[in-house]
Structures are given as structure tokens and as C-alpha cells.
Design an enzyme around this catalytic site. Structure first.
Site, PDB file in Angstrom:
ATOM      1  N   ASP A 168       0.278   1.729  -6.843  1.00 55.45           N
ATOM      2  CA  ASP A 168      -0.410   2.162  -8.063  1.00 55.45           C
ATOM      3  C   ASP A 168      -0.408   3.682  -8.075  1.00 55.45           C
ATOM      4  O   ASP A 168      -1.129   4.313  -7.308  1.00 55.45           O
ATOM      5  CB  ASP A 168      -1.848   1.616  -8.062  1.00 55.45           C
ATOM      6  CG  ASP A 168      -2.711   2.210  -9.172  1.00 55.45           C
ATOM      7  OD1 ASP A 168      -2.168   2.943 -10.035  1.00 55.45           O
ATOM      8  OD2 ASP A 168      -3.924   1.938  -9.178  1.00 55.45           O
ATOM      9  N   HIS A 206       0.721 -13.168   3.664  1.00 49.38           N
ATOM     10  CA  HIS A 206       1.968 -13.688   4.238  1.00 49.38           C
ATOM     11  C   HIS A 206       1.712 -14.832   5.213  1.00 49.38           C
ATOM     12  O   HIS A 206       2.495 -15.776   5.289  1.00 49.38           O
ATOM     13  CB  HIS A 206       2.757 -12.562   4.905  1.00 49.38           C
ATOM     14  CG  HIS A 206       3.521 -11.735   3.927  1.00 49.38           C
ATOM     15  ND1 HIS A 206       4.889 -11.623   3.937  1.00 49.38           N
ATOM     16  CD2 HIS A 206       3.108 -11.001   2.868  1.00 49.38           C
ATOM     17  CE1 HIS A 206       5.288 -10.844   2.940  1.00 49.38           C
ATOM     18  NE2 HIS A 206       4.215 -10.446   2.275  1.00 49.38           N
TER      19      HIS A 206
END
Ligand code: HEM
Ligand SMILES: *[C@@H]1O[C@H](CO)[C@@H](O)[C@H](O)[C@H]1NC(C)=O
Length: 340
Positions: free
Chosen positions: A260, A81
Site C-alpha cells: 500500500d 500460507h
């Protein structure tokens, strides 16, 4: 060749020869935005002015992650970011720079869930004691992300340094950060603005093999996707019902879901297998199948874990070069959350 040599001899924490091979082989495909390698960043920037920078960062990062493992993924996301907004200039760390009139980057909606600011400040505080005024917050973010990768069992890479800190942080500037609802062309354009190509984008996205997300980041896919009154057809139905129950039960809560669901804590290539079976959280993840070019890369990484790791290393070094401030640009902050 010069860089490969430097990586091999200048890094005191290279864990194994195998990783050295990965690093050196990936360097042959390294390209940068301008003619200077790594946009002017180097591996020896702190050698004479603050030689202890790498051990300090590494010690603080390990200490924090050993008491809170979720900080590993958080530090990697912070680096992403930072680099995607105004370049890797530490702007993501700043609180309002004008007494609250302008909302800073970290308060933008795309910054939801960003953490690890306290780790960066702890590193900065120690470095200000040991070598005051020398180490930029932007470099600390990049080095902390690299060390987080090592601590969580991900790859090692030599991180070039010499970044300077920026003066501005505005939530409006985060329009350049990819959103989970972005289409493939939008994602490609946002990565390109940071000097990253399609191969880099697919490889870097593979980091969603670890970490977690808030329901709001994928809720649009669970029901009435794009006004269809149906879930996203590309999302596996079993996973969709699991996510619906998990998110509804905890309505309005801060519930987090693993990115995940197969190997949530392992830095592996499972993310690509999950894309192929429609079992990734974000629309932006699933979008990587929507062009032949990106699909081919996904299939390659799904079948070849070491190809993924090698490309990830190349691409995260490129990410760290994005629009950096060097030389006399920017400054070195005293604390990372304010400009003084
Ligand atoms: C392709 C564009 C990308 C999009 C749209 C995207 C979006 C997101 C979103 C929405 C979350 C969950 C935030 C939340 O709900 O709390 C997330 C998590 C995460 N992202 Fe990405 N991301 C992208 C690429 C990347 C890249 C390139 C990296 C780093 C190299 C990265 C690192 C992470 C990590 C580590 C997490 C988990 C954070 C945690 O557990 O604290 N992402 N991402
Ligand atoms: C969805 O995933 C589950 C396993 O997680 C699998 O058994 C099922 O066949 C998948 N559904 C579809 C439509 O692919």
C-alpha cells in the site's frame, strides 16, 4: 452467545470495549465448515495444560516486532500460507521431511518472501520449557498472527485453539495457495477449498494494506502484460512507471515494494481505495473488481472502515479453522521445523 461470553471474559488482553463490540457483532455472522463451532477448536483448550501460552506468545511476538517491524506482516502471511496448504497444521514450518528428497512447502515459489520462522521457533522453545509437549506449532502460528495484528495496530480477536501438527510438507501441495497472477474464478475456488467464501476472500485480501512484495510478484503487469507489449491497462500509469524504475534499477535484487503506497504501515481500509484507483500491486488484487459481487464488497469496505474490520475478524477466525487436525489426529512437535 456462548462464544461471545467466552471472548469477553476469557481473554486477558482485550484492549477496549470498542473492539469487544466488533468481535461480538462479527460472531453473529460466523459460519464454519462443519457442525462443530470453529471445527472443534475452543477458547479454553490450554487453560489447564498450559495457561501461560497466550502471554508467552504475546511477549515473544512484541519483542521481535519491536526490533524488526517487518515481522508483523510476515507473521500474518505465515498463518495464511499455513492454513491454505493442508489446513492450519504447521506444515509451512517444516523443513524437508525425508532428508531432502521432497521439497517442503516453504521452498515452493509461492512461498517467496515468507519470514518469521525464527519467531515461531523462539516461542516454541520457550513453551517447551514451560509446558513440554503441550502446545502445537499450528496454534503458535495462529496466535502469533493474532498478536502481530495487535502490535501493528490492527484488530484484536479471540483465537480459538487446539490444533495439532501435521506430518507432511510438500511444495507440490502449495498449488492450493493463491498466486498473484490468478484470475478471480481461481481465487474464489482456492478460498472455497479452505472453507472461505467471497466475502471472506475480499476481507482477508485487505491485509495487503500492509507489508511488502518482491518485484517478481507483479513484474508481469509492468510491460508486455499477457503478451500485449503493453503494461496492464488496469494499473495506474504513474504507479506503473514508478514500479518499473524501482524494479529495473535493482535488477535481480531482493528489492521490496510496499503493498500500500499511501499508508504502507497502517492497518486501514486504504487497500480498497487503491483497488478502485488502479493502484494495487497484484493482478489478484485488481481482479476483485472484475465481478459485480466482489466489486460491491470492495466498494463497501472502501467507504466503511469498520465494516472491513468487523468482516476481517470474522474471516480470519474462519481462516484459522481451515481443515484443522484435532483430537488424536496429528501430533505436537518438539521443534517446529521437523517431525521427529
Ligand atoms: C487473494 C489472494 C492472495 C494472493 C494472490 C497473495 C499474494 C501475495 C504476494 C505475491 C505477496 C508478496 C510476496 C513477495 O513478493 O515477497 C503477498 C504479501 C503479503 N500477503 Fe498476500 N496474497 C493473498 C492473500 C493474502 C491473505 C488472505 C493474507 C493474510 C490474511 C495475506 C497476507 C500477506 C501479507 C501480510 C503480505 C506482506 C508480507 C511481508 O511484508 O512480509 N495475503 N501476498
Ligand atoms: C494515477 O495516479 C495518480 C496519483 O497517484 C493520479 O494523479 C493520476 O491521475 C492517475 N492516473 C489515472 C489514469 O487514473
Amino acid at each position: 452467545m456462548l462464544k461471545a461470553h467466552r471472548l469477553g471474559t476469557g481473554s486477558d488482553i482485550l484492549p477496549s470495549m470498542l473492539l469487544l463490540c466488533l468481535v461480538t457483532s462479527s460472531l453473529s455472522t460466523l459460519t464454519t465448515q462443519n457442525s462443530l463451532p470453529n471445527n472443534g477448536l475452543t477458547f479454553n483448550f490450554y487453560d489447564s495444560i498450559c495457561p501461560q501460552v497466550e502471554p508467552v506468545v504475546s511477549n515473544v511476538v512484541s519483542t521481535f516486532i519491536s526490533s524488526d517491524a517487518t515481522l508483523g506482516p510476515a507473521l500474518l502471511r505465515l498463518h495464511f500460507h499455513d492454513c491454505m496448504t493442508r489446513g492450519c497444521d504447521g506444515s509451512i514450518l517444516l523443513s524437508s521431511t525425508d532428508g531432502g528428497k521432497t521439497q517442503p512447502e516453504k521452498e515452493a515459489s509461492v512461498s517467496l518472501g515468507l519470514r518469521g520462522f525464527n519467531v515461531i521457533e523462539a516461542i516454541k522453545a520457550q513453551l517447551e520449557k514451560e509446558c513440554p509437549g503441550k502446545v502445537s506449532c499450528a496454534d503458535i502460528v495462529a496466535l502469533a498472527a493474532r498478536d502481530a495484528s495487535i502490535v501493528i495496530g490492527g484488530p484484536f480477536w479471540g483465537e480459538p485453539v487446539g490444533r495439532r501438527d501435521g506430518f507432511l510438507s510438500r511444495s507440490t501441495d502449495t498449488a492450493s495457495v493463491p498466486k498473484p497472477s490468478d484470475t478471480l474464478p481461481t481465487l474464489i475456488a482456492k478460498f472455497a477449498a479452505a472453507g472461505l467464501n467471497v466475502q471472506d476472500m475480499v476481507a482477508l485480501s485487505g491485509i495487503h494494506t500492509i507489508g511488502r512484495a518482491h518485484c517478481v510478484s507483479f513484474a508481469d503487469r509492468l510491460a508486455n502484460f499477457h503478451g500485449t507489449h503493453r503494461p496492464d491497462p488496469k494499473l495506474n500509469g504513474t504507479l506503473a512507471s514508478f514500479l518499473r524504475s524501482k524494479c529495473n534499477v535493482h535488477k535481480n535484487s531482493r528489492v521490496l515494494v510496499n503493498n500500500d503506497f499511501v499508508t504502507p504501515l497502517v492497518f486501514d481500509n486504504q487497500y480498497y481505495l487503491n483497488i478502485l484507483s488502479g493502484q494495487v500491486l497484484f493482478s489478484s488484487d485488481q481482479e476483485l473488481l472484475s465481478s459485480k459481487k466482489t466489486r460491491t464488497i470492495v466498494e463497501n469496505f472502501a467507504g466503511d472502515a469498520s465494516a472491513f474490520t468487523a468482516q476481517f475478524i470474522t474471516s480470519i477466525i474462519k481462516l484459522g479453522n481451515a481443515n484443522v487436525l484435532i483430537g488424536s489426529k496429528g501430533n505436537i512437535r518438539k521443534t517446529c521445523d521437523s517431525v521427529h
